[in-house]
Design a protein around this motif. Structure first.
Motif, PDB file in Angstrom:
ATOM      1  N   PRO A 172       1.277  -1.479  -0.305  1.00 15.26           N
ATOM      2  CA  PRO A 172       0.300   0.138   0.494  1.00 15.26           C
ATOM      3  C   PRO A 172       0.321   1.582  -0.067  1.00 15.26           C
ATOM      4  O   PRO A 172       2.295   1.014   0.438  1.00 15.26           O
ATOM      5  N   SER A 173       0.563   2.378  -0.500  1.00 11.68           N
ATOM      6  CA  SER A 173       0.795   3.673  -0.258  1.00 11.68           C
ATOM      7  C   SER A 173       1.517   3.428   0.640  1.00 11.68           C
ATOM      8  O   SER A 173       1.556   4.855   1.140  1.00 11.68           O
ATOM      9  N   SER A 174       0.043   3.971   2.065  1.00 12.45           N
ATOM     10  CA  SER A 174      -0.016   4.090   2.784  1.00 12.45           C
ATOM     11  C   SER A 174      -0.962   3.887   3.865  1.00 12.45           C
ATOM     12  O   SER A 174      -0.910   2.613   3.516  1.00 12.45           O
ATOM     13  N   TYR A 175      -0.638   3.406   4.897  1.00 15.60           N
ATOM     14  CA  TYR A 175      -0.691   2.059   6.586  1.00 15.60           C
ATOM     15  C   TYR A 175      -1.384   1.268   6.060  1.00 15.60           C
ATOM     16  O   TYR A 175      -3.267   2.625   6.293  1.00 15.60           O
ATOM     17  N   VAL A 176      -2.185   0.387   6.186  1.00 11.65           N
ATOM     18  CA  VAL A 176      -3.123  -0.297   6.421  1.00 11.65           C
ATOM     19  C   VAL A 176      -3.079  -1.030   8.063  1.00 11.65           C
ATOM     20  O   VAL A 176      -4.166  -1.411   8.027  1.00 11.65           O
ATOM     21  N   SER A 177      -1.888  -1.911   7.807  1.00  8.99           N
ATOM     22  CA  SER A 177      -1.867  -2.558   8.743  1.00  8.99           C
ATOM     23  C   SER A 177      -0.564  -3.394   8.518  1.00  8.99           C
ATOM     24  O   SER A 177       0.601  -3.418   8.034  1.00  8.99           O
ATOM     25  N   THR A 178       0.335  -3.103  10.422  1.00  6.53           N
ATOM     26  CA  THR A 178       1.381  -4.314  10.469  1.00  6.53           C
ATOM     27  C   THR A 178       2.069  -6.029  10.031  1.00  6.53           C
ATOM     28  O   THR A 178       2.722  -6.128  10.069  1.00  6.53           O
ATOM     29  N   LEU A 179       0.100  -6.339   9.990  1.00  7.76           N
ATOM     30  CA  LEU A 179       0.486  -7.781   9.556  1.00  7.76           C
ATOM     31  C   LEU A 179       0.873  -7.884   8.248  1.00  7.76           C
ATOM     32  O   LEU A 179      -0.042  -8.172   7.509  1.00  7.76           O
ATOM     33  N   ILE A 180       2.393  -8.653   8.248  1.00  2.00           N
ATOM     34  CA  ILE A 180       2.383  -8.526   6.414  1.00  2.00           C
ATOM     35  C   ILE A 180       2.482 -10.063   6.475  1.00  2.00           C
ATOM     36  O   ILE A 180       2.122 -11.184   6.595  1.00  2.00           O
ATOM     37  N   ASN A 181       2.161 -10.231   5.080  1.00  3.04           N
ATOM     38  CA  ASN A 181       1.938 -11.069   4.373  1.00  3.04           C
ATOM     39  C   ASN A 181       3.195 -11.851   3.704  1.00  3.04           C
ATOM     40  O   ASN A 181       4.063 -11.010   3.626  1.00  3.04           O
ATOM     41  N   CYS A 182       3.412 -12.770   4.746  1.00  8.34           N
ATOM     42  CA  CYS A 182       5.018 -13.948   4.257  1.00  8.34           C
ATOM     43  C   CYS A 182       5.758 -14.738   3.307  1.00  8.34           C
ATOM     44  O   CYS A 182       5.809 -14.692   3.130  1.00  8.34           O
ATOM     45  N   GLY A 183       4.316 -14.586   2.092  1.00  9.02           N
ATOM     46  CA  GLY A 183       4.387 -14.902   1.057  1.00  9.02           C
ATOM     47  C   GLY A 183       4.361 -16.102   0.596  1.00  9.02           C
ATOM     48  O   GLY A 183       5.163 -17.936   0.043  1.00  9.02           O
ATOM     49  N   ILE A 184       3.863 -17.509   2.228  1.00  8.08           N
ATOM     50  CA  ILE A 184       3.819 -19.122   2.894  1.00  8.08           C
ATOM     51  C   ILE A 184       2.946 -19.041   2.816  1.00  8.08           C
ATOM     52  O   ILE A 184       1.451 -18.068   4.005  1.00  8.08           O
ATOM     53  N   TYR A 185       1.761 -20.130   2.151  1.00  6.06           N
ATOM     54  CA  TYR A 185       0.240 -20.238   1.850  1.00  6.06           C
ATOM     55  C   TYR A 185       0.105 -21.271   2.315  1.00  6.06           C
ATOM     56  O   TYR A 185       0.474 -22.401   1.659  1.00  6.06           O
ATOM     57  N   VAL A 186      -1.497 -21.836   2.954  1.00  8.01           N
ATOM     58  CA  VAL A 186      -1.705 -22.891   2.463  1.00  8.01           C
ATOM     59  C   VAL A 186      -3.099 -22.883   1.562  1.00  8.01           C
ATOM     60  O   VAL A 186      -4.426 -22.475   1.867  1.00  8.01           O
ATOM     61  N   PHE A 187      -3.641 -23.856   0.113  1.00  6.57           N
ATOM     62  CA  PHE A 187      -4.855 -24.114  -0.447  1.00  6.57           C
ATOM     63  C   PHE A 187      -5.117 -25.077  -0.186  1.00  6.57           C
ATOM     64  O   PHE A 187      -4.921 -25.916  -0.517  1.00  6.57           O
ATOM     65  N   SER A 188      -6.507 -24.118   0.156  1.00  9.71           N
ATOM     66  CA  SER A 188      -7.886 -25.336  -0.580  1.00  9.71           C
ATOM     67  C   SER A 188      -7.991 -25.310  -2.529  1.00  9.71           C
ATOM     68  O   SER A 188      -7.154 -24.463  -3.090  1.00  9.71           O
ATOM     69  N   LEU A 189      -7.856 -26.726  -2.587  1.00 10.39           N
ATOM     70  CA  LEU A 189      -8.864 -27.344  -4.105  1.00 10.39           C
ATOM     71  C   LEU A 189      -9.186 -25.962  -5.183  1.00 10.39           C
ATOM     72  O   LEU A 189      -8.806 -25.641  -6.090  1.00 10.39           O
ATOM     73  N   ASP A 190     -10.439 -25.959  -4.243  1.00  9.03           N
ATOM     74  CA  ASP A 190     -11.235 -25.226  -4.879  1.00  9.03           C
ATOM     75  C   ASP A 190     -10.960 -23.390  -5.167  1.00  9.03           C
ATOM     76  O   ASP A 190     -11.562 -22.476  -5.663  1.00  9.03           O
ATOM     77  N   ILE A 191      -9.498 -23.451  -4.774  1.00  7.39           N
ATOM     78  CA  ILE A 191      -9.046 -21.997  -5.198  1.00  7.39           C
ATOM     79  C   ILE A 191      -9.044 -21.799  -7.000  1.00  7.39           C
ATOM     80  O   ILE A 191      -9.217 -20.911  -7.110  1.00  7.39           O
ATOM     81  N   PHE A 192      -8.515 -22.884  -7.099  1.00 13.49           N
ATOM     82  CA  PHE A 192      -8.287 -23.018  -8.590  1.00 13.49           C
ATOM     83  C   PHE A 192      -9.846 -22.417  -9.206  1.00 13.49           C
ATOM     84  O   PHE A 192      -9.947 -21.837 -10.466  1.00 13.49           O
ATOM     85  N   HIS A 193     -11.077 -22.537  -8.844  1.00 12.40           N
ATOM     86  CA  HIS A 193     -12.629 -21.853  -9.193  1.00 12.40           C
ATOM     87  C   HIS A 193     -12.005 -20.666  -9.402  1.00 12.40           C
ATOM     88  O   HIS A 193     -12.519 -19.688 -10.025  1.00 12.40           O
ATOM     89  N   THR A 194     -11.481 -20.149  -8.176  1.00  9.11           N
ATOM     90  CA  THR A 194     -11.513 -18.367  -8.277  1.00  9.11           C
ATOM     91  C   THR A 194     -10.072 -18.154  -8.919  1.00  9.11           C
ATOM     92  O   THR A 194     -10.624 -16.692  -9.512  1.00  9.11           O
ATOM     93  N   ILE A 195      -9.364 -18.497  -9.301  1.00  7.56           N
ATOM     94  CA  ILE A 195      -8.622 -18.398 -10.368  1.00  7.56           C
ATOM     95  C   ILE A 195      -8.959 -18.287 -11.326  1.00  7.56           C
ATOM     96  O   ILE A 195      -8.467 -17.421 -12.330  1.00  7.56           O
ATOM     97  N   GLY A 196      -9.419 -19.752 -11.904  1.00  4.69           N
ATOM     98  CA  GLY A 196     -10.242 -19.633 -13.112  1.00  4.69           C
ATOM     99  C   GLY A 196     -10.905 -18.624 -13.410  1.00  4.69           C
ATOM    100  O   GLY A 196     -10.839 -17.572 -14.841  1.00  4.69           O
ATOM    101  N   GLU A 197     -11.841 -17.975 -12.549  1.00  3.52           N
ATOM    102  CA  GLU A 197     -13.034 -17.073 -12.575  1.00  3.52           C
ATOM    103  C   GLU A 197     -11.787 -15.102 -13.330  1.00  3.52           C
ATOM    104  O   GLU A 197     -12.612 -14.634 -14.531  1.00  3.52           O
ATOM    105  N   ALA A 198     -11.189 -15.182 -11.820  1.00  2.91           N
ATOM    106  CA  ALA A 198      -9.992 -14.347 -12.411  1.00  2.91           C
ATOM    107  C   ALA A 198      -9.736 -13.909 -14.058  1.00  2.91           C
ATOM    108  O   ALA A 198      -9.458 -13.672 -14.725  1.00  2.91           O
TER     109      ALA A 198
END
Ligand code: GDD
Length: 428
Positions: A172-198
């Motif tokens: 973000p260009s200005s403060y949102v939160s100090t909790l950051i994404n570490c780039g490590i995830y667990v995904f369920s297989l249903d995520i492919f529906h969401t990525i498919g829509e995108a």
């Protein structure tokens, strides 16, 4: 059954890691004696449910394949490299290879950015993800950063009781939160529906308005998937306090080296050299003065009057002469450090040679110890006056530094034969 995907990017990535990434893909750069992503692989193999690891990237297969074969033999697990035909972004590659990820119907799969280093809490992440039930599509590993540094990461606002991510903004260009994404995830297989829509909406956009420079399969996980999912009840964050860091610049390799060596104390003490008095361990046939933590490849030759450590990794075939002192550094394969030289806060490339009575020294670029939750800064090479920002000293491969010289805060490109001392310079 579980699977894991490691996103390793490609040759156009990792430019801030030069010159170290000029002759070896950044994901294979040795940190604490192991290629960077071998630490990811090791964390995955610690979970017996993980049956397959897929490396996804766009490096030519020839640069990765030998590593994959070595890993298969070493860990006896199925590991494959899936090569994108072009950069497809952090979610495009997942979608492109979705059949490979889905086959065998894993209960879930990990996705790990290949350029992070951590004490990966994969078991904890997976248990947390399972607990969230069927509606959870993603669990993101999160950590706390300082307010100022958070702007360089994906930032998440969460519900304190349910841990649902209610708001996600990438860098973000200005403060949102100090909790950051570490780039490590667990995904369920249903995520492919969401990525498919995108994916489908991008295709439609392409046929309506034409395309920009990127391939239509290019999908950014953070902006195009995580941001819209926030607030839908399908994305959660597990905040952890384990050590975690990005590996963007060469300076961060020294920092990561130190932390991985420290983790070896608990997980792999056999990889560390013991101090002189307790005699060298199996991994260290040479007895010299050791200040823990130190990793020395068994094929290195270290003179008994050398003093090494703390926080040093020495690669295969390295020769260290009498009276040499090495601290906070990485010495890569087949380098030679001649008599009475000093190497501090530096990376010495493979097959490089440091002459006698020479000083190779850099400036440490650690996170600010006075700021809680501070992460590594990844400063640009040059500051706003066009001067080199003081950082660690790096010798590319096959560099020769003459005897009785000083090399301070400098970066030397591969195959250079220096003839004098240098300070704060890039030697091209
Ligand atoms: N296969 C593949 N294809 N991998 C890719 C691609 C691609 O097109 N683009 C990037 N990657 C890999 C990189 O090699 C790296 O390991 C990882 O994906 C992250 O890529 P970056 O694009 O460099 O993102 P970042 O590091 O600036 O930010 C990401 O990581 C942060 C944590 O380290 C984001 O996920 C942030 O939200 C997050 O905070």
């Amino acid at each position: 059954m579980l699977k894991a995907v490691i996103l390793i990017g490609g040759p156009q990535k990792g430019t801030r890691f030069r010159p170290l990434s000029l002759d070896i893909p950044k994901p294979l750069f040795p940190v604490a004696g192991l290629p960077l992503i071998q630490h990811h692989i090791e964390a995955c193999t610690a979970l017996e449910e993980v049956k397959e690891i897929l490396l996804i990237g766009y490096y030519p297969a020839a640069q990765i394949q030998q590593f994959v074969t070595d890993m298969q033999h070493q860990y006896n697990i199925n590991i494959r490299y899936l090569q994108e035909f072009t950069a497809l972004g952090t979610a495009g590659g997942l979608y492109h290879f979705r059949d490979q990820i889905r086959c065998g119907s894993p209960d879930a799969f990990f996705v790990m950015n290949g350029d992070v280093c951590a004490d990966f809490p994969l078991r904890e992440l997976y248990e947390f993800h399972k607990e969230k039930g069927k509606k959870a599509l993603v669990t993101v590993m999160g950590t706390e950063a300082t307010r100022q540094q958070s702007l360089h990461y994906g930032c998440m606002a969460t519900d304190k009781t349910t841990h649902e991510v209610t708001h996600y903004v990438e860098k973000p260009s200005s403060y949102v939160s100090t909790l950051i994404n570490c780039g490590i995830y667990v995904f369920s297989l249903d995520i492919f529906h969401t990525i498919g829509e995108a994916f489908n909406s991008k295709q439609q956009e392409f046929y309506r308005n034409g395309n920009g420079s990127k391939d239509t399969g290019y999908i950014q996980l953070e902006q195009e998937i995580l941001t819209p999912l926030a607030g839908s009840g399908k994305i959660f964050a597990l905040q952890v306090n384990n050590w975690w860091s990005q590996l963007k610049t060469a300076g961060s390799a020294i920092y990561a080296n130190r932390h991985y060596l420290e983790l070896y104390r608990i997980k792999h003490p056999e990889r560390l050299c013991q101090t002189q008095t307790s005699a060298a361990g199996d991994s260290c046939k040479n007895i010299c003065d050791i200040f823990p933590d130190v990793h020395i490849h068994p094929s290195a030759t270290i003179h008994h009057t050398a003093a090494i450590g703390p926080n040093v990794s020495i690669g295969p075939g390295v020769t260290v002469g009498p009276g040499v002192r090495i601290r906070e550094s990485i010495i890569l394969a087949d380098a030679v450090i001649e008599n009475h030289s000093l190497v501090l806060h530096s990376i010495v490339g493979h097959n490089s040679r440091v002459g006698r009575w020479t000083r190779v020294e850099g400036t440490p670029s650690d996170p600010d110890p006075n700021k809680p939750f501070a992460k590594m800064e990844n400063p640009p090479l040059f500051n706003h006056d066009g001067r080199l920002n003081p950082s660690i000293t790096i010798l590319g491969c096959y560099v020769s530094v003459p005897s009785e010289t000083i090399l301070l805060n400098s970066v030397v490109l591969p195959h250079k034969e220096l003839a004098r001392s240098f300070k704060n310079e890039i030697i091209l």
